[in-house]
Design a protein around this motif. Structure first.
Motif, PDB file in Angstrom:
ATOM      1  N   LEU A  42       0.838  -1.204   0.000  1.00 35.83           N
ATOM      2  CA  LEU A  42       0.000   0.000   0.000  1.00 35.83           C
ATOM      3  C   LEU A  42       0.871   1.252   0.000  1.00 35.83           C
ATOM      4  O   LEU A  42       1.775   1.377   0.836  1.00 35.83           O
ATOM      5  CB  LEU A  42      -0.910   0.012   1.235  1.00 35.83           C
ATOM      6  CG  LEU A  42      -1.755   1.268   1.474  1.00 35.83           C
ATOM      7  CD1 LEU A  42      -2.785   1.445   0.364  1.00 35.83           C
ATOM      8  CD2 LEU A  42      -2.439   1.209   2.839  1.00 35.83           C
ATOM      9  N   VAL A  43       0.614   2.170  -0.930  1.00 36.43           N
ATOM     10  CA  VAL A  43       1.212   3.503  -0.877  1.00 36.43           C
ATOM     11  C   VAL A  43       0.469   4.286   0.199  1.00 36.43           C
ATOM     12  O   VAL A  43      -0.756   4.416   0.152  1.00 36.43           O
ATOM     13  CB  VAL A  43       1.089   4.222  -2.236  1.00 36.43           C
ATOM     14  CG1 VAL A  43       1.631   5.653  -2.117  1.00 36.43           C
ATOM     15  CG2 VAL A  43       1.832   3.457  -3.310  1.00 36.43           C
ATOM     16  N   GLY A  98      -4.709   6.029   0.958  1.00 40.05           N
ATOM     17  CA  GLY A  98      -3.705   5.430   1.822  1.00 40.05           C
ATOM     18  C   GLY A  98      -4.270   4.576   2.932  1.00 40.05           C
ATOM     19  O   GLY A  98      -3.650   4.459   3.985  1.00 40.05           O
ATOM     20  N   SER A  99      -5.417   3.939   2.690  1.00 41.36           N
ATOM     21  CA  SER A  99      -6.090   3.178   3.744  1.00 41.36           C
ATOM     22  C   SER A  99      -6.316   1.736   3.309  1.00 41.36           C
ATOM     23  O   SER A  99      -6.612   1.454   2.142  1.00 41.36           O
ATOM     24  CB  SER A  99      -7.435   3.818   4.097  1.00 41.36           C
ATOM     25  OG  SER A  99      -8.155   3.003   4.997  1.00 41.36           O
ATOM     26  N   THR A 106      -6.795   1.361  -1.088  1.00 42.26           N
ATOM     27  CA  THR A 106      -6.771   2.601  -1.868  1.00 42.26           C
ATOM     28  C   THR A 106      -5.396   3.249  -1.754  1.00 42.26           C
ATOM     29  O   THR A 106      -4.992   3.649  -0.657  1.00 42.26           O
ATOM     30  CB  THR A 106      -7.843   3.580  -1.365  1.00 42.26           C
ATOM     31  OG1 THR A 106      -9.117   2.939  -1.383  1.00 42.26           O
ATOM     32  CG2 THR A 106      -7.880   4.826  -2.233  1.00 42.26           C
ATOM     33  N   PRO A 107      -4.651   3.367  -2.855  1.00 42.36           N
ATOM     34  CA  PRO A 107      -3.315   3.976  -2.773  1.00 42.36           C
ATOM     35  C   PRO A 107      -3.391   5.412  -2.260  1.00 42.36           C
ATOM     36  O   PRO A 107      -4.339   6.141  -2.540  1.00 42.36           O
ATOM     37  CB  PRO A 107      -2.816   3.942  -4.218  1.00 42.36           C
ATOM     38  CG  PRO A 107      -3.659   2.926  -4.907  1.00 42.36           C
ATOM     39  CD  PRO A 107      -4.993   2.956  -4.219  1.00 42.36           C
ATOM     40  N   GLY A 108      -2.358   5.818  -1.517  1.00 39.57           N
ATOM     41  CA  GLY A 108      -2.316   7.154  -0.950  1.00 39.57           C
ATOM     42  C   GLY A 108      -1.520   8.128  -1.786  1.00 39.57           C
ATOM     43  O   GLY A 108      -1.219   7.887  -2.955  1.00 39.57           O
ATOM     44  N   ARG A 115      -3.799  10.939  -8.488  1.00 37.05           N
ATOM     45  CA  ARG A 115      -5.042  11.147  -9.231  1.00 37.05           C
ATOM     46  C   ARG A 115      -6.181  11.378  -8.255  1.00 37.05           C
ATOM     47  O   ARG A 115      -6.324  10.646  -7.271  1.00 37.05           O
ATOM     48  CB  ARG A 115      -5.347   9.932 -10.110  1.00 37.05           C
ATOM     49  CG  ARG A 115      -4.471   9.835 -11.333  1.00 37.05           C
ATOM     50  CD  ARG A 115      -4.806   8.632 -12.164  1.00 37.05           C
ATOM     51  NE  ARG A 115      -4.518   7.381 -11.453  1.00 37.05           N
ATOM     52  CZ  ARG A 115      -4.519   6.189 -12.035  1.00 37.05           C
ATOM     53  NH1 ARG A 115      -4.814   6.068 -13.310  1.00 37.05           N
ATOM     54  NH2 ARG A 115      -4.230   5.115 -11.334  1.00 37.05           N
ATOM     55  N   THR A 116      -7.005  12.377  -8.519  1.00 42.41           N
ATOM     56  CA  THR A 116      -8.146  12.683  -7.669  1.00 42.41           C
ATOM     57  C   THR A 116      -9.351  12.972  -8.553  1.00 42.41           C
ATOM     58  O   THR A 116      -9.250  13.019  -9.784  1.00 42.41           O
ATOM     59  CB  THR A 116      -7.884  13.923  -6.790  1.00 42.41           C
ATOM     60  OG1 THR A 116      -7.903  15.095  -7.616  1.00 42.41           O
ATOM     61  CG2 THR A 116      -6.551  13.833  -6.070  1.00 42.41           C
TER      62      THR A 116
END
Length: 324
Positions: A42-43, A98-99, A106-108, A115-116
Motif C-alpha cells: 500500500l502507498v 492510503g487506507s 486505496t493507494p495514498g 489522481r483525484t
C-alpha cells in the motif's frame, strides 16, 4: 516518475507535501491501523497538498492548472460548504487515500503525482503557504473530534490528553470554540512546548509535574490513543462529563473500568476521521501563523525512511512532512 493516466473525470495533482499521520506509522510499523489490516502493498499518505498538474477535458467547474489545493482523502467526498453531521465518513462503502479499510486497498498520496476527482479538491487561499496547508487534513480531524462534544465549550475546563500533532491541533480547535481553560498533558516536554504555543493555558508533563486532580474537567479530549490514557481520562472527567476518544486505540479487548463510567454518568464518544470540516480547516490555517509550530520537521522524499523514524519519536517531533 511517469505521470499517471487520467480518467475522464479526473484531476492530476503534483504533490508538494504529505504529512505522516499516526495511522501511517501504524501501517509502517505493525501492518495494521486499528481494525484495518494490510493484505497487500500500500502507498501511504492522506494528508496531501499540492498544485493541479492536469485536468481531464470532461471535468466541470473552474479549476485551473497551477492552482494550489488540499485533497479530501474520502471517496465519495462530502460537498464543500455542507453542514457538519452528514456522516458520509461513517457510511458503508467508499474508500480513503492510503487506507486498508477496503480491499483492494486505496493507494495514498506519498508520490510525485496523485489522481483525484474534482470533488476532492479544496482550493487554497492565496498567501497560505503549502507547508502550513499540509495541516489541513489533521486539523479537520481535530475539529471533527472536538465537535463530537455537543455542548457549548464556553467556560468549560478541558483536558487534552496527548500533545502530539492531533492533540495540539485539537487545542487550536478548542481555542476557536471558546473553551474556558485548556490543560494539555504528555510524557515529553517538546510536544508540551508546542501545545503552549498553539493555545494551551497549562501543560503538564506526566510523571514529572504534580498529577491532575480527579473529577476536574468538563470534557476530556483523549488524543494519545493509549488505553492507559483512556482509563486516566475516566478519573479526570467530572461526574456527568464527556470523554471524546480522538486517538486511535489498538484493536482487541481493552481493560477499561466501565463501572466508573456508568456510576458517574460519563459520556464516552468516539471520533472517526472527519466529514466536511476540511473547508473550515483551510480557512483557519489561512489566518493562523501560530500553527506553523505544529510542523517540526520536513524531509525530502529521498529521506522518507528517516522521516518515518523521526515521526515515530514523539519525544522530539510533532508533525513531520515529506516534501516531494
Amino acid at each position: 516518475m511517469e505521470q499517471p493516466l487520467l480518467e475522464s473525470d479526473g484531476v492530476l495533482v503534483r504533490v508538494a507535501f504529505g504529512g505522516i499521520c499516526g495511522s501511517d506509522l501504524h501501517y509502517y510499523r505493525h501492518g495494521r491501523n486499528g481494525i484495518y489490516e494490510l493484505r497487500s502493498p500500500l502507498v501511504l499518505g492522506h494528508e496531501i497538498v499540492g498544485t493541479i498538474a492536469e485536468i481531464a477535458p470532461g471535468v466541470p467547474g473552474d479549476l485551473l492548472v497551477g492552482q494550489a489545493v488540499a485533497i479530501h482523502p474520502a471517496i465519495p467526498t462530502p460537498p464543500p460548504g455542507g453542514a457538519a453531521g452528514h456522516g458520509l465518513h461513517l457510511a458503508p462503502g467508499g474508500s480513503y487515500l492510503g487506507s486498508a479499510s477496503t480491499v483492494p486497498h486505496t493507494p495514498g498520496g506519498f508520490a510525485e503525482f496523485v489522481r483525484t476527482t474534482a470533488d476532492q479538491l479544496r482550493r487554497l487561499p492565496e498567501g497560505l503557504p503549502l507547508r502550513r496547508a499540509a495541516l489541513a487534513e489533521p486539523l479537520a480531524v481535530a475539529l471533527h473530534g472536538v465537535d463530537r462534544y455537543e455542548g457549548d465549550y464556553a467556560g468549560k475546563r478541558v483536558l487534552v490528553s496527548g500533545a502530539g500533532p492531533i492533540g495540539c491541533l485539537a487545542i487550536a480547535a478548542l481555542r476557536r470554540r471558546g473553551a474556558g481553560e485548556i490543560v494539555a498533558t504528555d510524557m515529553w516536554e517538546e510536544p508540551l512546548r508546542v501545545a503552549r504555543m498553539v493555545g494551551a493555558d497549562e501543560a503538564r508533563r506526566l510523571g514529572v509535574d504534580p498529577p491532575l486532580a480527579d473529577d476536574a474537567f468538563d470534557v476530556v479530549i483523549e488524543a494519545s490513543g493509549s488505553p492507559a490514557a483512556t482509563v486516566s481520562a475516566l478519573r479526570a472527567v467530572r461526574r456527568g462529563g464527556t470523554i471524546v476518544q480522538l486517538g486511535m486505540l489498538p484493536d482487541g479487548e481493552l481493560p477499561v473500568p466501565l463501572a466508573s463510567l456508568v456510576s458517574r454518568e460519563v459520556t464516552l464518544r468516539g471520533s472517526q476521521r472527519f466529514d466536511v470540516e476540511l473547508d473550515e480547516s483551510v480557512r483557519i490555517l489561512a489566518h493562523s501563523e501560530a500553527l506553523d509550530a505544529v510542523v517540526s520537521h520536513v524531509f525530502p522524499v529521498e529521506h522518507a525512511r528517516k522521516a518515518f523514524e523521526t515521526a515515530a519519536d514523539s519525544r522530539g517531533s510533532t508533525k513531520v512532512l515529506i516534501e516531494f
